[in-house]
Write a protein that holds these residues in place. Structure first.
Motif, short mmCIF file in Angstrom:
data_model
loop_
_atom_site.label_atom_id
_atom_site.label_comp_id
_atom_site.label_asym_id
_atom_site.label_seq_id
_atom_site.Cartn_x
_atom_site.Cartn_y
_atom_site.Cartn_z
N ASP A 64 -27.49 -37.97 13.27
CA ASP A 64 -27.22 -37.86 11.83
C ASP A 64 -26.29 -36.67 11.66
O ASP A 64 -26.67 -35.54 11.98
CB ASP A 64 -28.60 -37.64 11.16
CG ASP A 64 -28.55 -37.39 9.68
OD1 ASP A 64 -27.64 -36.70 9.18
OD2 ASP A 64 -29.49 -37.86 8.99
N ALA B 258 -22.61 -36.06 6.71
CA ALA B 258 -23.45 -36.20 5.51
C ALA B 258 -23.04 -35.37 4.30
O ALA B 258 -23.83 -34.61 3.76
CB ALA B 258 -24.92 -35.89 5.87
N PRO B 259 -21.80 -35.54 3.84
CA PRO B 259 -21.41 -34.83 2.62
C PRO B 259 -22.09 -35.45 1.40
O PRO B 259 -22.64 -36.54 1.48
CB PRO B 259 -19.89 -35.05 2.55
CG PRO B 259 -19.65 -36.30 3.32
CD PRO B 259 -20.71 -36.37 4.38
N HIS C 284 -25.46 -39.82 6.68
CA HIS C 284 -26.53 -39.84 5.67
C HIS C 284 -25.96 -39.24 4.37
O HIS C 284 -26.36 -38.16 3.94
CB HIS C 284 -27.70 -39.01 6.20
CG HIS C 284 -29.00 -39.13 5.46
ND1 HIS C 284 -29.86 -40.18 5.59
CD2 HIS C 284 -29.60 -38.29 4.57
CE1 HIS C 284 -30.94 -39.99 4.84
NE2 HIS C 284 -30.79 -38.84 4.20
N GLY D 212 -25.04 -38.02 0.76
CA GLY D 212 -25.83 -37.69 -0.43
C GLY D 212 -25.31 -38.53 -1.58
O GLY D 212 -24.42 -38.11 -2.32
N GLU E 129 -28.42 -41.77 1.17
CA GLU E 129 -29.80 -41.59 0.70
C GLU E 129 -30.27 -42.79 -0.13
O GLU E 129 -31.43 -43.18 -0.09
CB GLU E 129 -29.91 -40.30 -0.11
CG GLU E 129 -29.69 -39.06 0.74
CD GLU E 129 -29.95 -37.78 -0.03
OE1 GLU E 129 -30.72 -37.80 -1.01
OE2 GLU E 129 -29.36 -36.75 0.36
N TYR F 35 -35.91 -35.72 -1.48
CA TYR F 35 -35.20 -35.63 -0.22
C TYR F 35 -36.07 -35.92 1.01
O TYR F 35 -35.71 -36.72 1.87
CB TYR F 35 -34.62 -34.21 -0.18
CG TYR F 35 -33.60 -33.93 0.88
CD1 TYR F 35 -32.51 -34.77 1.09
CD2 TYR F 35 -33.72 -32.78 1.67
CE1 TYR F 35 -31.56 -34.47 2.06
CE2 TYR F 35 -32.77 -32.47 2.64
CZ TYR F 35 -31.70 -33.33 2.84
OH TYR F 35 -30.78 -33.03 3.80
N ASP G 101 -36.08 -38.92 3.96
CA ASP G 101 -35.93 -38.65 5.39
C ASP G 101 -37.05 -39.29 6.21
O ASP G 101 -36.83 -39.70 7.34
CB ASP G 101 -35.83 -37.14 5.66
CG ASP G 101 -34.38 -36.70 5.83
OD1 ASP G 101 -33.59 -37.49 6.40
OD2 ASP G 101 -34.03 -35.60 5.37
N TYR H 266 -30.56 -34.43 14.22
CA TYR H 266 -30.05 -34.11 12.88
C TYR H 266 -29.17 -32.88 12.99
O TYR H 266 -29.66 -31.79 13.28
CB TYR H 266 -31.21 -33.82 11.93
CG TYR H 266 -32.16 -34.99 11.75
CD1 TYR H 266 -33.16 -35.24 12.67
CD2 TYR H 266 -32.03 -35.83 10.65
CE1 TYR H 266 -34.03 -36.32 12.51
CE2 TYR H 266 -32.89 -36.91 10.47
CZ TYR H 266 -33.88 -37.15 11.41
OH TYR H 266 -34.73 -38.22 11.24
N VAL I 293 -27.52 -30.42 11.05
CA VAL I 293 -27.54 -29.93 9.67
C VAL I 293 -27.69 -28.41 9.70
O VAL I 293 -28.37 -27.87 10.58
CB VAL I 293 -28.73 -30.55 8.89
CG1 VAL I 293 -28.66 -30.16 7.41
CG2 VAL I 293 -28.77 -32.07 9.03
N GLN J 96 -31.63 -25.66 6.26
CA GLN J 96 -32.60 -26.75 6.09
C GLN J 96 -33.67 -26.77 7.19
O GLN J 96 -34.35 -27.78 7.41
CB GLN J 96 -31.87 -28.10 6.02
CG GLN J 96 -30.98 -28.18 4.78
CD GLN J 96 -30.46 -29.57 4.49
OE1 GLN J 96 -31.08 -30.57 4.82
NE2 GLN J 96 -29.31 -29.63 3.83
N HIS K 256 -37.18 -27.68 5.95
CA HIS K 256 -37.23 -29.11 5.58
C HIS K 256 -37.49 -29.97 6.81
O HIS K 256 -38.38 -30.84 6.80
CB HIS K 256 -35.91 -29.51 4.90
CG HIS K 256 -35.70 -31.00 4.81
ND1 HIS K 256 -36.41 -31.80 3.93
CD2 HIS K 256 -34.91 -31.84 5.52
CE1 HIS K 256 -36.03 -33.06 4.09
NE2 HIS K 256 -35.12 -33.12 5.05
N PHE K 257 -36.74 -29.76 7.88
CA PHE K 257 -36.91 -30.62 9.05
C PHE K 257 -38.23 -30.34 9.78
O PHE K 257 -38.87 -31.26 10.28
CB PHE K 257 -35.70 -30.53 9.98
CG PHE K 257 -34.52 -31.28 9.43
CD1 PHE K 257 -34.54 -32.67 9.39
CD2 PHE K 257 -33.43 -30.62 8.90
CE1 PHE K 257 -33.47 -33.40 8.84
CE2 PHE K 257 -32.36 -31.33 8.36
CZ PHE K 257 -32.39 -32.71 8.33
N1 ARG Z 1 -26.36 -34.24 2.37
C1 ARG Z 1 -27.14 -33.16 2.89
C2 ARG Z 1 -26.49 -31.82 2.54
O1 ARG Z 1 -25.29 -31.76 2.38
C3 ARG Z 1 -27.31 -33.22 4.38
C4 ARG Z 1 -28.07 -34.41 4.88
C5 ARG Z 1 -28.58 -34.20 6.26
N2 ARG Z 1 -29.32 -35.30 6.80
C6 ARG Z 1 -30.57 -35.63 6.51
N3 ARG Z 1 -31.10 -36.68 7.08
N4 ARG Z 1 -31.30 -34.94 5.66
O2 ARG Z 1 -27.18 -30.84 2.43
#
Ligand code: ARG
Length: 566
Positions: free
Chosen positions: A118, A121-122, A158, A160, A257, A307, A311, A329, A331, A335, A338-339
């Motif tokens: 993953d 992911a913008p 992924h 947003g 998402e 969110y 996930d 992931y 990222v 975050q 979160h993960f």
């Molecule tokens: N769109 C999110 C961001 O810009 C990142 C997503 C990362 N991937 C995920 N599976 N949560 O912060």
């Protein structure tokens, strides 16, 4: 070199009482090549073998003298210095580099496994800034490296593409938007609308109500709301694809998402059935206090999911649909929690693959020494960074090589390569500093420098009138130290790739490229190629082909073009 280390380890197993992996671990690459190609410090063995390190080194030297691949083993101050038998090793490595360079990298350790990566992911209607640059560049390199290592890899964007911000963007578009402007530059235009909405809402709070209204319409499937939302996404993806094309990236899967909107109820139901959901101030959460973490919010008090819930659904989808057993992931470090929460909840739900979920985080990107922040309005768009690097590269090439035929195409490769290499040469978790003068410096540890090294090898071969068909390893009977140094560098490709995959860190391959470039350039400066006698020339041309091939494969792994001329 790995095969030789393994043979040495297996020869020393009985005398030392250690197993192969332990002995393999103990072997070092001496900092000074005059000491040999490998060294085994014998200090740790003193206790079990009940001898002094020097005595042990002497005893092991004797064992190794029987191995055909060892030329000499010399005990020095408790170290065993090992020189590899050059001629047979060079033959094997160089011939492989000529015929199938990728075999020097890969031991196909991932065969039978599927990894879902993953990355990028913008967020739609928010800027695709340099912050997403690192995820995009690191992620793409991991895709290529894991594929090379035998994994079946699924790359996933992924996006947003869901959330209350779309209510605001729709409301703003209906008030102030212009279709042509959005089409011309969707990423910036949609963000402008979003920002204006927030500014005007400060003076006129009824706007917030309007935003909520439109998000509700979107959730309820109102035709106009859905049409605008889809259109925003389509236009944005078109723009993202242009940026990805500059970077030579193509996503197989855009699964944003919103794709999980109808897949979250199953997760929520299961959590409830398993007794994992608790009420917390109106919201539904999974309590993680036993693991020293704040609760993972599954449903907000207004019933909307968030969110983390997406996930959870996405992880199941990747496992069930793509048969992924490894979930990665890429990222930013912000975050991390979160993960940790998502992976813990997956574990509590009894998912065996939860053990194979990894958050690959990374440091910040500083732009000309400054931290960027969306909040203070300091946004630098990725597309602009790349375009400016390409323009600068074009200018430099015009100075250095005014007659280059396909200059624009080369400038794209060099400019983009400079941005990528500057990012990937840095240890993943460290912050990256970005300055055009540094990233485009042809003499530093840069993209242009490593691409130029490849072009230099190509230029030697062109001048030699070399044709691909008739090249094979030619042993002239002697190998100078710099020729040997190049052979050793070529042989380290596999270890570089393995470590990079194990640590999810492309910087290990980028550093390997710097090392290989340095040894090739040393070889080039110390060994006349075109003027040498016939046997020596043939040997050196074979080494040049080998270096060119391995450099090209390594550059591909980090997403750089291997240029023939620049
Ligand atoms: N769109 C999110 C961001 O810009 C990142 C997503 C990362 N991937 C995920 N599976 N949560 O912060």
């Amino acid at each position: 070199m790995k095969a030789i280390k393994t043979n040495i380890a297996s020869a020393l197993k009985a005398v030392t009482g250690l197993d192969e992996p332990a002995l393999n671990q103990m072997m070092e690459y001496p900092p000074n090549p005059e000491l040999g190609d490998l060294a085994l410090p014998c200090f740790k063995l003193a206790k079990t073998m009940r001898k002094s390190p020097q005595q042990i080194a002497e005893q092991l030297a004797e064992v190794l003298s029987a191995l055909p691949e060892v030329a000499v083993a010399t005990p020095v101050n408790g170290y065993l210095n090992i020189a590899v038998a050059r001629s047979s090793f060079a033959k094997e490595i160089v011939q492989t580099a000529i015929d199938k360079p990728r075999a020097l990298f890969s031991s196909q350790r991932g065969l039978g496994h599927t990894a879902a990566i993953d990355y990028s992911a913008p967020n739609i209607a928010k800027p695709f800034g340099v912050g997403h640059l690192r995820s995009t560049i690191i992620g793409e390199s991991l895709v290529r490296m894991m594929r090379e290592d035998g994994y079946n890899v699924v790359g996933i964007n992924h996006l947003g593409d869901w959330g209350t911000q779309f209510g605001k963007t729709i409301a703003a578009y209906l008030r102030w938007g212009d279709e042509e402007q959005v089409k011309a530059d969707p990423v910036r235009e949609l963000f402008k609308l979003y920002v204006r909405f927030h500014q005007e809402a400060e003076a006129d709070p009824s706007l917030d109500e309007e935003g909520r209204h439109w998000f509700k319409q979107l959730e309820d499937g109102n035709e106009q709301a859905v049409r605008l939302w889809k259109w925003f996404i389509d236009e944005s993806i078109k723009a993202f694809k242009k940026t990805y094309a500059l970077l030579n990236i193509e996503f197989e899967h855009y699964l944003g998402e919103s794709f999980y909107n109808d897949k979250m109820d199953a997760v929520v139901d299961e959590l409830r059935e398993k007794g994992l959901l608790v009420r917390d101030q109106g919201a539904e959460v999974v309590d993680l206090s036993a693991y020293d973490m704040p609760p993972c919010i599954i449903k907000k008090s207004d019933g909307t999911s968030i969110y983390a819930t997406r996930d959870l659904a996405a992880a199941d989808y990747r496992h069930n649909h793509f048969k992924a057993d490894t979930l990665v992931y890429v990222v930013g470090a912000e975050q991390k929690l979160h993960f940790q929460q998502v992976f813990k909840v997956l574990e509590l739900m009894g998912r065996p693959y939860a053990q194979h979920c990894t958050h690959v985080s990374f440091g910040m990107m500083k732009y000309n020494g400054e931290r960027l922040s969306t909040r203070r309005g300091k946004i630098v768009y990725l597309e602009d960074v790349l375009t400016k690097a390409i323009t600068e590269a074009n200018r430099i090439i015009e100075e250095k090589n005014p007659n280059l035929p396909n200059r624009d195409e080369v400038a794209r490769s060099v400019g983009v390569g400079a941005v990528i290499f500057n990012d990937l040469k840095t240890y993943r978790v460290h912050d990256v500093d970005f300055r055009y003068e540094d990233v485009l410096n042809f003499d530093g540890e840069t993209g242009p420098y490593v691409q130029y090294t490849h072009a230099r090898a190509c230029s030697v071969l062109r001048k030699a009138g070399f044709t691909e068909a008739n090249i094979s390893w030619q042993d002239s009977g002697t190998l100078s130290d710099t020729e040997w140094g190049l052979v050793v560098s070529l042989s380290l490709a596999n270890e570089a790739l393995n470590r990079a995959v194990d640590e999810y860190d492309p910087s290990i391959v980028a550093r390997y490229i710097l090392q290989l470039s340095a040894t090739f350039n040393r070889f080039y400066h110390h060994n006349p190629i075109l003027q040498a006698d016939e046997a020596t020339r043939a040997q050196r041309l074979a080494l040049t082909v080998a270096a060119r091939n391995v450099l090209a494969s390594a550059l591909y792994l980090i997403g750089l073009d291997a240029l023939e001329e620049m």
